[in-house]
Design an enzyme around this catalytic site. Structure first.
Site, short mmCIF file in Angstrom:
data_model
loop_
_atom_site.label_atom_id
_atom_site.label_comp_id
_atom_site.label_asym_id
_atom_site.label_seq_id
_atom_site.Cartn_x
_atom_site.Cartn_y
_atom_site.Cartn_z
N GLU A 265 -16.34 3.46 4.33
CA GLU A 265 -15.90 4.40 5.36
C GLU A 265 -17.01 5.37 5.77
O GLU A 265 -17.01 5.90 6.87
CB GLU A 265 -14.69 5.22 4.85
N HIS A 286 -16.67 -16.87 -13.36
CA HIS A 286 -16.05 -18.20 -13.38
C HIS A 286 -15.41 -18.53 -12.04
O HIS A 286 -14.59 -19.44 -11.94
CB HIS A 286 -15.03 -18.28 -14.51
N LYS A 388 -4.91 3.31 14.01
CA LYS A 388 -3.80 4.28 13.91
C LYS A 388 -3.28 4.63 15.30
O LYS A 388 -2.09 4.77 15.52
CB LYS A 388 -4.28 5.57 13.23
O1 PA5 Z 1 -11.43 9.25 3.66
C1 PA5 Z 1 -10.59 9.46 4.53
O2 PA5 Z 1 -10.66 10.42 5.31
C2 PA5 Z 1 -9.37 8.54 4.67
O3 PA5 Z 1 -9.44 7.44 3.83
C3 PA5 Z 1 -8.11 9.33 4.32
O4 PA5 Z 1 -8.20 9.78 3.00
C4 PA5 Z 1 -6.85 8.47 4.50
O5 PA5 Z 1 -6.78 7.93 5.80
C5 PA5 Z 1 -5.62 9.33 4.25
O6 PA5 Z 1 -5.60 10.44 5.09
P1 PA5 Z 1 -4.72 11.69 4.78
O7 PA5 Z 1 -5.16 12.31 3.51
O8 PA5 Z 1 -4.92 12.60 5.95
O9 PA5 Z 1 -3.29 11.22 4.68
#
Ligand code: PA5
Length: 398
Positions: A265, A286, A388
């Site tokens: 990410e 394996h 999203k």
């Molecule tokens: O690293 C990030 O920003 C994302 O992976 C969020 O943690 C994830 O989308 C969850 O978001 P939130 O904590 O707003 O529910």
């Protein structure tokens, strides 16, 4: 924490230009405050907050049979990584820690609602934005259940969110629920050492002060982390597009999942970055080990090595089982490098909160530096937001 660079050839060498770039990145990271709240452990979480979390978790441990952590992505992967790394393989913890809201399986949530019937339940919903679909759905169902079955339900819920904004924060205030704060300047995947990760980890009984101390002890690791970031960049430049987070201690499986999110990410954007995969060994030797040895030259590994574990002497080999595991680890590194799959070996002394705290800080620092090296914003995730948006459009139509 030690890093062995013996299995990567010349990729460790830093050019003059790269060195200048690293210095420039250091300057940016020293000046810039936004989204870098995780860099200073004591700013991310004050000693007062740590005390509050610790006391609250002691109370919670005695007050429930099942503790449900509701969150997705950065809001659960960090706590799961630490809990699983420190959880004995076959013993049941009290309270039992269950994760929910990290997917949309209605079968899972239905089973969970059946499972908690008659048990004392505590909910910790974690969402920085306070509006993510998966945890919202799980929380709505579980909260409704709790309200119906527990007269003191308000005392059995903790909401961890950005306390200054968002739906969840408003909801918690309206319902009179306890709120723990995720600082504005800390993004989800960098939030494990904020209340987001620390509260569930603490309920599990981990010494969170030691975890934080481990992280704090790495606050000066910038250049070591930059070295790791540069090596990864060199790997990417030589078309090694897949990195395996390899481990020989299964307890590190969730830690590898946390690393996968952290690096994918942070760096996988603008058509750049390395695809991280989770590689449990010796299991995978394996199966996909074949590809590592003889498949396309697109792979390298970061191997997480644990120096000391509980051990068993094997009379037949005149060695301990852990020694044999280590021999395999080393020989695989030799074999893979022959097959053009280099490895970086990161060793920690043992699986303790302190050592895990060091790893967390080191990898967070390196992921961020690596993002700057690629000229991408390390702290956004437009690719996650893209899907999203489409889902929300569809849901609005309904
Ligand atoms: O690293 C990030 O920003 C994302 O992976 C969020 O943690 C994830 O989308 C969850 O978001 P939130 O904590 O707003 O529910």
């Amino acid at each position: 924490m030690k890093i062995n660079w013996d299995f990567i050839g010349n990729e460790k060498i830093i050019s003059e230009a790269e060195y200048k770039k690293i210095e420039a990145i250091q300057e940016i990271m020293n000046k810039e405050k936004s989204m870098l709240g995780w860099k200073d452990v004591d700013v991310m979480i004050s000693s007062l907050e740590v005390e509050e979390i610790w006391n609250l978790s002691k109370m919670v441990r005695n007050a429930c049979d099942v503790f449900i952590v509701i969150g997705v992505g950065g809001s659960y992967l960090g706590s799961k990584a630490i809990i699983d790394a420190l959880r004995p393989y076959f013993s049941k913890s009290t309270p039992e820690i269950i994760f929910a809201g990290h997917q949309l399986s209605s079968e899972y949530l239905s089973n969970l609602l059946e499972y908690i019937e008659g048990k004392r339940v505590f909910l910790n919903v974690i969402s920085k934005s306070g509006k993510t679909l998966e945890p919202t759905i799980a929380f709505q169902k579980l909260y409704t259940y709790l309200k119906k079955h527990d007269l003191e339900y308000m005392k059995h819920v903790v909401v961890t969110t950005d306390s200054e904004s968002g739906f969840l924060s408003t909801f918690a205030k309206k319902e009179g629920l306890k709120v723990l704060n995720i600082p504005r300047e800390v993004g989800g995947r960098f939030s494990v050492l904020s209340a987001a990760g620390l509260f569930p980890i603490s309920v599990f009984g981990v010494d969170i002060k030691a975890l934080l101390q481990g992280a704090r002890s790495m606050e000066g690791c910038f250049f070591e982390a930059a070295q790791y970031a540069i090596v990864r960049k060199h790997m990417e430049d030589s078309l090694k597009f897949v990195e395996a987070y390899t481990f020989y201690e299964e307890k590190l499986s969730s830690f590898a999942a946390w690393l996968q999110q952290l690096f994918a990410e942070t760096q996988g954007k603008n058509k750049k970055g390395i695809l991280p995969i989770i590689n449990p060994n010796t299991t995978n030797l394996h199966s996909i080990g074949q590809y590592f040895q003889e498949g396309r030259d697109i792979l390298f590994e970061t191997v997480l090595r644990v120096e000391k574990t509980k051990d068993l002497f094997l009379e037949e080999y005149s060695q301990t089982m852990h020694q044999i595991n280590q021999i395999v680890l080393e020989q695989v590194a030799y074999a893979h490098v022959e097959g053009n799959t280099p490895s970086i070996i990161v060793t920690i002394d043992s699986l303790t909160p302190m050592e895990l705290g060091k790893l967390i800080y080191f990898f967070e620092m390196s992921a961020a530096i690596g993002g700057y090296l690629l000229d991408v914003d390390p702290f956004n995730q437009p690719g996650v937001d893209a899907y999203k948006k489409l889902v929300n459009q569809e849901l609005k139509k309904l």
